[in-house]
Motif scaffolding. Structure first.
Motif, PDB file in Angstrom:
ATOM      1  N   ASP A  68     -60.115 -67.215  64.034  1.00 57.38           N
ATOM      2  CA  ASP A  68     -60.637 -68.134  63.023  1.00 57.38           C
ATOM      3  C   ASP A  68     -60.181 -67.738  61.626  1.00 57.38           C
ATOM      4  OD1 ASP A  68     -62.129 -65.842  63.259  1.00 57.38           O
ATOM      5  OD2 ASP A  68     -64.064 -66.806  62.875  1.00 57.38           O
ATOM      6  N   PHE A  69     -60.065 -66.422  61.353  1.00 58.72           N
ATOM      7  CA  PHE A  69     -59.562 -65.982  60.047  1.00 58.72           C
ATOM      8  C   PHE A  69     -58.066 -66.268  59.920  1.00 58.72           C
ATOM      9  CE2 PHE A  69     -63.346 -63.189  60.383  1.00 58.72           C
ATOM     10  CZ  PHE A  69     -63.993 -63.615  59.229  1.00 58.72           C
ATOM     11  N   LEU A  70     -57.328 -66.049  61.006  1.00 59.55           N
ATOM     12  CA  LEU A  70     -55.896 -66.369  60.995  1.00 59.55           C
ATOM     13  C   LEU A  70     -55.693 -67.851  60.711  1.00 59.55           C
ATOM     14  CD1 LEU A  70     -54.349 -64.443  64.024  1.00 59.55           C
ATOM     15  CD2 LEU A  70     -53.846 -64.086  61.616  1.00 59.55           C
ATOM     16  N   SER A  71     -56.469 -68.682  61.405  1.00 58.49           N
ATOM     17  CA  SER A  71     -56.330 -70.125  61.256  1.00 58.49           C
ATOM     18  C   SER A  71     -56.616 -70.567  59.830  1.00 58.49           C
ATOM     19  CB  SER A  71     -57.292 -70.833  62.220  1.00 58.49           C
ATOM     20  OG  SER A  71     -57.189 -72.222  62.092  1.00 58.49           O
ATOM     21  N   GLN A  72     -57.569 -69.932  59.183  1.00 53.63           N
ATOM     22  CA  GLN A  72     -57.905 -70.287  57.804  1.00 53.63           C
ATOM     23  C   GLN A  72     -56.726 -70.034  56.858  1.00 53.63           C
ATOM     24  OE1 GLN A  72     -61.599 -68.627  56.384  1.00 53.63           O
ATOM     25  NE2 GLN A  72     -61.035 -68.902  54.233  1.00 53.63           N
ATOM     26  N   ASP A  73     -56.061 -68.885  57.011  1.00 49.36           N
ATOM     27  CA  ASP A  73     -54.913 -68.563  56.158  1.00 49.36           C
ATOM     28  C   ASP A  73     -53.730 -69.478  56.459  1.00 49.36           C
ATOM     29  OD1 ASP A  73     -56.148 -66.512  54.724  1.00 49.36           O
ATOM     30  OD2 ASP A  73     -55.697 -65.040  56.281  1.00 49.36           O
ATOM     31  N   ILE A  74     -53.543 -69.821  57.741  1.00 46.85           N
ATOM     32  CA  ILE A  74     -52.451 -70.740  58.099  1.00 46.85           C
ATOM     33  C   ILE A  74     -52.700 -72.106  57.473  1.00 46.85           C
ATOM     34  CG2 ILE A  74     -51.259 -71.906  59.987  1.00 46.85           C
ATOM     35  CD1 ILE A  74     -52.124 -69.503  61.769  1.00 46.85           C
ATOM     36  N   ARG A  75     -53.955 -72.586  57.559  1.00 49.03           N
ATOM     37  CA  ARG A  75     -54.302 -73.879  56.973  1.00 49.03           C
ATOM     38  C   ARG A  75     -54.078 -73.875  55.460  1.00 49.03           C
ATOM     39  NH1 ARG A  75     -54.470 -78.258  60.225  1.00 49.03           N
ATOM     40  NH2 ARG A  75     -55.460 -77.745  62.220  1.00 49.03           N
ATOM     41  N   HIS A 112     -48.422 -64.117  53.925  1.00 49.86           N
ATOM     42  CA  HIS A 112     -48.518 -62.652  53.930  1.00 49.86           C
ATOM     43  C   HIS A 112     -49.855 -62.206  54.534  1.00 49.86           C
ATOM     44  CE1 HIS A 112     -45.342 -62.005  50.533  1.00 49.86           C
ATOM     45  NE2 HIS A 112     -44.802 -62.042  51.731  1.00 49.86           N
ATOM     46  N   ARG A 113     -50.917 -62.933  54.209  1.00 48.66           N
ATOM     47  CA  ARG A 113     -52.222 -62.597  54.797  1.00 48.66           C
ATOM     48  C   ARG A 113     -52.226 -62.835  56.308  1.00 48.66           C
ATOM     49  NH1 ARG A 113     -53.984 -65.185  50.054  1.00 48.66           N
ATOM     50  NH2 ARG A 113     -54.537 -67.088  51.186  1.00 48.66           N
ATOM     51  N   VAL A 114     -51.489 -63.857  56.745  1.00 48.09           N
ATOM     52  CA  VAL A 114     -51.364 -64.105  58.191  1.00 48.09           C
ATOM     53  C   VAL A 114     -50.665 -62.931  58.866  1.00 48.09           C
ATOM     54  CG1 VAL A 114     -50.276 -65.561  59.942  1.00 48.09           C
ATOM     55  CG2 VAL A 114     -51.391 -66.620  57.968  1.00 48.09           C
ATOM     56  N   GLN A 115     -49.582 -62.451  58.265  1.00 51.27           N
ATOM     57  CA  GLN A 115     -48.850 -61.312  58.829  1.00 51.27           C
ATOM     58  C   GLN A 115     -49.748 -60.072  58.894  1.00 51.27           C
ATOM     59  OE1 GLN A 115     -45.603 -61.643  55.906  1.00 51.27           O
ATOM     60  NE2 GLN A 115     -44.171 -61.828  57.600  1.00 51.27           N
ATOM     61  N   ILE A 139     -53.791 -71.184  67.903  1.00 48.77           N
ATOM     62  CA  ILE A 139     -54.905 -70.313  67.535  1.00 48.77           C
ATOM     63  C   ILE A 139     -56.233 -71.035  67.734  1.00 48.77           C
ATOM     64  CG2 ILE A 139     -56.023 -69.121  65.604  1.00 48.77           C
ATOM     65  CD1 ILE A 139     -53.647 -67.602  66.525  1.00 48.77           C
ATOM     66  N   GLU A 140     -56.307 -72.288  67.262  1.00 54.08           N
ATOM     67  CA  GLU A 140     -57.567 -73.028  67.330  1.00 54.08           C
ATOM     68  C   GLU A 140     -57.907 -73.432  68.763  1.00 54.08           C
ATOM     69  OE1 GLU A 140     -57.186 -76.153  64.466  1.00 54.08           O
ATOM     70  OE2 GLU A 140     -57.265 -74.763  62.767  1.00 54.08           O
ATOM     71  N   LEU A 141     -56.889 -73.569  69.608  1.00 55.60           N
ATOM     72  CA  LEU A 141     -57.146 -73.848  71.023  1.00 55.60           C
ATOM     73  C   LEU A 141     -57.855 -72.653  71.664  1.00 55.60           C
ATOM     74  CD1 LEU A 141     -56.712 -76.005  73.196  1.00 55.60           C
ATOM     75  CD2 LEU A 141     -54.543 -74.905  73.760  1.00 55.60           C
ATOM     76  N   GLU A 142     -57.457 -71.465  71.257  1.00 56.38           N
ATOM     77  CA  GLU A 142     -58.134 -70.263  71.754  1.00 56.38           C
ATOM     78  C   GLU A 142     -59.603 -70.257  71.355  1.00 56.38           C
ATOM     79  OE1 GLU A 142     -54.432 -67.049  71.708  1.00 56.38           O
ATOM     80  OE2 GLU A 142     -56.163 -66.761  70.386  1.00 56.38           O
ATOM     81  N   LEU A 143     -59.889 -70.707  70.117  1.00 54.99           N
ATOM     82  CA  LEU A 143     -61.272 -70.714  69.652  1.00 54.99           C
ATOM     83  C   LEU A 143     -62.138 -71.651  70.491  1.00 54.99           C
ATOM     84  CD1 LEU A 143     -60.658 -70.795  65.776  1.00 54.99           C
ATOM     85  CD2 LEU A 143     -61.238 -68.815  67.192  1.00 54.99           C
ATOM     86  N   ALA A 147     -53.385 -56.433  61.978  1.00 54.68           N
ATOM     87  CA  ALA A 147     -54.719 -55.838  62.113  1.00 54.68           C
ATOM     88  C   ALA A 147     -55.492 -56.405  63.303  1.00 54.68           C
ATOM     89  CB  ALA A 147     -55.507 -56.057  60.825  1.00 54.68           C
ATOM     90  N   ASN A 148     -54.862 -57.394  63.989  1.00 55.97           N
ATOM     91  CA  ASN A 148     -55.482 -58.015  65.171  1.00 55.97           C
ATOM     92  C   ASN A 148     -56.843 -58.636  64.827  1.00 55.97           C
ATOM     93  OD1 ASN A 148     -55.320 -58.776  67.864  1.00 55.97           O
ATOM     94  ND2 ASN A 148     -56.523 -57.009  68.565  1.00 55.97           N
ATOM     95  N   ILE A 149     -56.902 -59.347  63.678  1.00 55.39           N
ATOM     96  CA  ILE A 149     -58.153 -59.995  63.295  1.00 55.39           C
ATOM     97  C   ILE A 149     -58.388 -61.229  64.155  1.00 55.39           C
ATOM     98  CG2 ILE A 149     -57.954 -59.174  60.925  1.00 55.39           C
ATOM     99  CD1 ILE A 149     -57.205 -62.022  60.094  1.00 55.39           C
ATOM    100  N   SER A 150     -59.586 -61.762  64.093  1.00 51.16           N
ATOM    101  CA  SER A 150     -59.945 -62.889  64.957  1.00 51.16           C
ATOM    102  C   SER A 150     -59.171 -64.149  64.571  1.00 51.16           C
ATOM    103  CB  SER A 150     -61.440 -63.155  64.877  1.00 51.16           C
ATOM    104  OG  SER A 150     -61.808 -63.536  63.566  1.00 51.16           O
TER     105      SER A 150
END
Length: 465
Positions: free
Chosen positions: A428-435, A415-418, A174-178, A423-426
């Motif tokens: 950076d938000f996905l990465s935050q929940d994964i972290r 669960h927030r990641v799922q 995900i962060e590589l995409e950013l 919802a196809n969110i950006s």
């Protein structure tokens, strides 16, 4: 890192043999100052590691004891430091004399859990393994022993390591995409990421769900003994515990507070809770006890509703009106006590009334607690009602409240990641929940735990470990 050299008595009082542990940078030097090898010419500091040396400890000219000294050199010791263990006779006088000599020569007394804390800080074990040491010492059944051994050997840690590795791979994509956001490059296939998140969620959810079993194994299955006054609740508790724990009296309302104790039945630890009898009363203290009765009923996994067989019909109505609605997700066993006071015809009538008031599917048994009739059968019903699986050393079951809380937070994060993937969110938000999920998993093994948490954990250890 604390550079003090510490010492502590590691064995309980009253044994024939006593052991004192010394650990730290000066452990071998300080031990050498008070120890004289029986074989002259070779100092303790010159001995090879993992050896036993026989000799004597003197206080000046006075012989204290003949002892054996085990020698361990860093990093190949329990704490990862230079260590010695002095084995002497178990006299409290001898042990205290040796301790005083060690302190006089530069040691300080170890704090509770300080040896294991040093092992953790020196990388000999992670925090979940360190906590398992305390569980192993406190294990009181075969199941708790097996779970503690599994965790101490790293079974839980390995499962968490696999999860963290998957999550790190997940967030790196995900962060590589950013980093290449302006080029609109997608390195992470969203469907593959969703599949990976689903797999991780299942594992964390399984660990979270295992806590109910693990907590029951570790602390005992909570069993509330409920019923009207003078139904024989305290008598039954004394029989199950095989001791006179509760006051038994013909006077109504004798038990006014909650009495708890544990006992091992068939390899399962049960935590029995004797409660105040339920009845209408104007006594303020007894009313508080009855209020606590209902609180304990809500906390129990198994409910023993004790009914006086000689006065059962009125109690069945109370059962159907007040108790059954609160036992919807619990194992309820109706215990008709004082069976010696009724005949077979009355017993059959009670069985019929039971079916009419509460249904035939509820477990029931007729006993006499006073005469210990059919109490063995009641114990078998308790074992069956506990629904605890057979535990092996390979099972990964969560028994620690701190681990459970961290896993619950990690589950919320995944669960927030799922939801974010759906919802196809950006990214950076996905990465935050994964972290955040990684953070909570790492908290369990001690990679991010603060000093206050560490201090609280090791404060509950015994001295010498």
């Amino acid at each position: 890192m604390n550079q003090d050299t510490i010492c502590a008595i590691a064995t309980a009082q009253g044994g024939a043999i006593g052991s004192i542990r010394v650990s730290g940078p000066e452990a071998i030097t300080i031990t050498s100052r008070i120890f004289t090898p029986a074989k002259p010419g070779k100092l303790l500091s010159e001995q090879k590691p993992y050896t036993l040396t026989f000799g004597r400890i003197y206080n000046g000219e006075e012989l204290i004891d003949e002892v054996l000294v085990s020698l361990f050199r860093a990093p190949h010791s329990y704490t990862g430091e230079d260590s010695t263990e002095i084995t002497c006779h178990g006299s409290s006088y001898i042990l205290q004399q040796v301790m005083q000599l060690l302190i006089k020569n530069g040691c300080r007394t170890a704090q509770p859990g300080e040896y294991t804390q040093r092992a953790f800080l020196n990388g000999k074990m992670d925090l979940s393994q360190a906590e398992a040491v305390a569980d192993l010492i406190a294990s009181s059944s075969a199941a708790t022993h097996r779970l503690a051994l599994s965790q101490m050997r790293g079974g839980f840690s390995k499962e968490l390591a696999i999860l963290r590795e998957k999550l790190l791979n997940f967030t790196s994509m995900i962060e590589l995409e950013l980093d290449f956001s302006e080029e609109d490059v997608e390195f992470a296939d969203r469907s593959a990421l969703r599949q990976l998140a689903d797999g991780i969620e299942k594992v964390i959810a399984r660990l979270v769900d295992s806590f109910s079993v693990g907590n029951a194994i570790k602390n005992g299955v909570p069993v509330a003994i409920i019923g009207e006054t003078n139904a024989g609740k305290s008598t039954l508790l004394n029989v199950l515990l095989n001791e006179d724990k509760a006051i038994v009296s013909d006077i109504h309302g004798t038990t006014r507070d909650v009495i708890e104790d544990t006992v091992n039945i068939g390899g399962i630890t049960f935590r029995f809770i004797d409660t105040a009898g339920i009845r209408e009363t104007n006594d303020m203290i007894e009313s508080l006890g009855i209020e606590r009765t209902f609180q304990k009923l809500d906390q129990a996994e198994i409910v023993l509703w004790i009914i006086d067989s000689a006065d059962a019909i009125s109690q069945l109505k109370l059962l159907s009106d007040k108790i059954l609605p609160r036992c919807e997700h619990k194992q309820l066993i109706l215990v008709f006590n004082k069976v010696e006071l009724i005949n077979e015809t009355q017993k059959n009538e009670l069985t019929s009334q039971l079916s009419e008031h509460v249904g035939s599917e509820i477990e029931s048994i007729f006993i006499s607690a006073k005469q210990r009739q059919h109490t063995d059968e009641l114990q078998q019903k308790l074992i069956a009602a506990a629904h605890l699986p057979t535990v092996t050393q390979n099972d990964v079951i969560v028994t620690n409240v701190r681990h459970y809380e961290a896993l619950t937070r990690a589950l919320d994060a995944i669960h927030r990641v799922q939801e974010g993937l759906d919802a196809n969110i950006s990214g950076d938000f996905l990465s935050q929940d994964i972290r955040e999920c990684i953070f909570h998993l790492s908290d369990i093994v001690g990679e991010v735990t603060n000093d206050m948490v560490l201090q609280n954990i090791f404060a509950h250890f015994c001295i010498g470990k």
